[in-house]
Design a protein around this motif. Structure first.
Motif, mmCIF file in Angstrom:
data_model
loop_
_atom_site.group_PDB
_atom_site.id
_atom_site.type_symbol
_atom_site.label_atom_id
_atom_site.label_comp_id
_atom_site.label_asym_id
_atom_site.label_seq_id
_atom_site.Cartn_x
_atom_site.Cartn_y
_atom_site.Cartn_z
ATOM 1 N N SER A 172 0.824 -1.215 0.000
ATOM 2 C CA SER A 172 0.000 0.000 0.000
ATOM 3 C C SER A 172 0.859 1.266 0.000
ATOM 4 N N VAL A 173 2.120 1.172 0.412
ATOM 5 C CA VAL A 173 2.985 2.361 0.376
ATOM 6 C C VAL A 173 4.029 2.249 -0.743
ATOM 7 N N SER A 174 3.940 1.188 -1.554
ATOM 8 C CA SER A 174 4.916 1.048 -2.639
ATOM 9 C C SER A 174 4.284 1.542 -3.936
ATOM 10 N N LEU A 250 -10.984 -13.847 -2.104
ATOM 11 C CA LEU A 250 -9.722 -13.177 -1.768
ATOM 12 C C LEU A 250 -9.224 -12.358 -2.963
ATOM 13 N N ARG A 251 -9.333 -12.944 -4.157
ATOM 14 C CA ARG A 251 -8.900 -12.218 -5.362
ATOM 15 C C ARG A 251 -9.757 -10.979 -5.571
ATOM 16 N N ASN A 252 -11.076 -11.153 -5.438
ATOM 17 C CA ASN A 252 -11.986 -10.030 -5.693
ATOM 18 C C ASN A 252 -11.823 -8.898 -4.687
ATOM 19 N N GLU A 253 -11.355 -9.234 -3.492
ATOM 20 C CA GLU A 253 -11.270 -8.225 -2.425
ATOM 21 C C GLU A 253 -9.898 -7.538 -2.375
ATOM 22 N N ARG A 254 -9.017 -7.890 -3.306
ATOM 23 C CA ARG A 254 -7.644 -7.375 -3.189
ATOM 24 C C ARG A 254 -7.582 -5.851 -3.114
ATOM 25 N N ALA A 255 -8.365 -5.165 -3.963
ATOM 26 C CA ALA A 255 -8.294 -3.697 -3.988
ATOM 27 C C ALA A 255 -8.708 -3.143 -2.623
ATOM 28 N N ASP A 257 -8.658 -4.746 0.233
ATOM 29 C CA ASP A 257 -7.661 -5.159 1.230
ATOM 30 C C ASP A 257 -6.451 -4.216 1.215
ATOM 31 N N LEU A 258 -6.063 -3.798 -0.015
ATOM 32 C CA LEU A 258 -4.912 -2.892 -0.118
ATOM 33 C C LEU A 258 -5.238 -1.545 0.518
ATOM 34 N N THR A 259 -6.467 -1.071 0.332
ATOM 35 C CA THR A 259 -6.857 0.211 0.928
ATOM 36 C C THR A 259 -6.932 0.098 2.443
ATOM 37 N N SER A 260 -7.515 -0.992 2.921
ATOM 38 C CA SER A 260 -7.675 -1.107 4.381
ATOM 39 C C SER A 260 -6.450 -1.760 5.036
ATOM 40 N N ARG A 261 -5.479 -2.181 4.218
ATOM 41 C CA ARG A 261 -4.223 -2.803 4.694
ATOM 42 C C ARG A 261 -4.483 -4.004 5.590
ATOM 43 N N GLY A 262 -5.468 -4.771 5.234
ATOM 44 C CA GLY A 262 -5.783 -5.971 6.007
ATOM 45 C C GLY A 262 -6.683 -6.877 5.178
ATOM 46 N N THR A 263 -6.744 -8.162 5.580
ATOM 47 C CA THR A 263 -7.531 -9.149 4.834
ATOM 48 C C THR A 263 -8.963 -9.160 5.354
ATOM 49 N N ASN A 264 -9.905 -8.842 4.467
ATOM 50 C CA ASN A 264 -11.287 -8.653 4.908
ATOM 51 C C ASN A 264 -12.178 -9.880 4.791
#
Ligand SMILES: Nc1ncnc2c1ncn2[C@@H]1O[C@H](COP(=O)(O)OP(=O)(O)OP(=O)(O)O)[C@@H](O)[C@H]1O
Ligand SMILES: [Mg+2]
Length: 368
Positions: A172-174, A250-255, A257-264
């Motif tokens: 998320s910071v790269s 998991l694939r569908n939620e990647r965007a 997850d990246l915004t919230s920096r955690g696995t939803n």
């Protein structure tokens, strides 16, 4: 199964003690802070490899000692068994060493099922009142004793989840593109979906079984017609192919997850809802109803483990008698005759009328 002898060395506030519970009901009686729960904790440690009160094994070692140990001798249908756990404070040694018989166990999971136990304590009210973490822990504790494979999957899952969340924070910071992020996340998603699916399938099975036993235990305890029910809350519980469904999610939620920096998504978000006559017990239950529901869940876990292992766990009841009215106390003690129970109390009169086999007075790290 029954516990014949427990030997504690430098464990919590015990310097050295040998405890030989009765085959039926054993009572540990004493004032506050004398070591009653510590004794139950020693049994739990040998049962599931960790304390029910802390994740920090070193806290279990007596303050002044470099090392603690708990040895348990149990009797099962096929004879006597020994389990020993050694806890080391430091000095390059592994903190926890497990011996089953004379052989060192390579993994904690090997311990599961050797000393089956179910503990009920006042904090278990949180099963009904608090957030989902407590309910997942409850399922995990019972299922791990039943299925070592579940325990190993849980370990793999939480390791992979930690790695994936670390990666999400780094990404998320790269300046990685979406497809670069996806290819780095993919291996973790695969591990999470494989191990996560196994966890979910076991939980579906467990809750299904548990509900029947919980309904019976609840009816027995409360003597009422109220119906206790539990409904699993998991988006994947009805899927035929849980691995694929979880991987897709998991694939569908990647965007996100990246915004919230955690696995939803995944079993680390599972929960179950308890209802009494169809109404959420957490919202509408009285204090007494909630306590009885929590106790019924624990007794149901006991029955499930007993039936699955075809061997009775030891039932550990920490300070619950004072919280129940006389009738419920009686009903609890008559719930399954012949079960080994170790019960703590601060007041002997809480067990008046019970068929107590042995009574120990616990006083500042000694038992008489
Ligand atoms: N690592 C340790 N070393 C020595 N003493 C410890 C350690 N950890 C806890 N204790 C002591 O153990 C005692 C608490 O024991 P325990 O929790 O078993 O009490 P209890 O008899 O169950 O009391 P209560 O009735 O209040 O639940 C406290 O006095 C605490 O200071
Ligand atoms: Mg206590």
């Amino acid at each position: 199964m029954r516990v014949i002898r427990a030997e504690l060395r430098a464990f919590r506030n015990y310097a050295s003690v040998t405890f030989e519970p009765d085959a039926g009901i054993t009572v540990l009686c004493g004032r506050n802070a004398q070591g009653k729960t510590n004794l139950l904790e020693a049994v739990v440690l040998c049962s599931v490899g960790q304390s029910h009160r802390t994740n920090h094994d070193r806290e279990l070692i007596h303050w002044d000692a470099p090392r603690a140990s708990v040895s348990l001798e149990t009797e099962r249908r096929d004879g006597t068994h020994d389990v020993k756990i050694i806890l080391n404070r430091g000095g390059g040694m592994r903190v926890k060493q497990v011996l089953i018989g004379a052989s060192p166990a390579l993994r904690i999971g090997e311990l599961m099922g050797h000393v089956p136990s179910v503990l009920f304590s006042p904090e278990d009210l949180s099963l009904v009142k608090e957030g989902p973490g407590e309910r997942r822990r409850f399922m995990d504790m019972a299922l791990s004793q039943l299925r070592p494979q579940y325990f190993y999957s849980l370990q793999q899952y939480s390791r992979a989840l930690k790695q994936r969340n670390g990666l999400l924070r780094a990404l998320s910071v790269s300046s990685a593109t979406a497809s670069e992020a996806a290819s780095q996340l993919e291996p973790w998603d695969e591990i999470l979906s494989q191990t996560g699916a196994l966890i979910i399938r076991h939980r579906v099975w467990f809750l299904d079984r548990l509900v029947r036993d919980a309904r019976d235990a609840h009816a027995h305890l409360s003597g009422s017609n109220e119906t206790l029910a539990a409904r699993f809350i998991c988006p994947f519980d009805k899927e035929d192919d849980v691995v694929r469904a979880l991987l897709e999610a998991l694939r569908n939620e990647r965007a996100r997850d990246l915004t919230s920096r955690g696995t939803n998504t995944g079993p680390h978000r599972d929960d179950f809802e308890l209802t009494l006559n169809g109404k959420p017990a957490r919202v509408y239950g009285s204090q007494g109803q909630q306590r009885t529901a929590a106790l019924a869940l624990k007794l149901a876990a006991f029955a499930t483990i007993r039936d699955e292992l075809d061997d009775s766990p030891v039932l550990l009841l920490d300070d619950v008698m004072s919280e129940l009215d006389a009738e419920r106390r009686c009903r609890l003690l008559s719930w399954t005759p012949g079960v080994q129970m170790i019960i703590t109390c601060t007041d002997e009169s809480d067990l008046a009328g019970a068929a107590v086999g042995k009574m120990y007075m616990v006083d500042n790290g000694t038992i008489v």
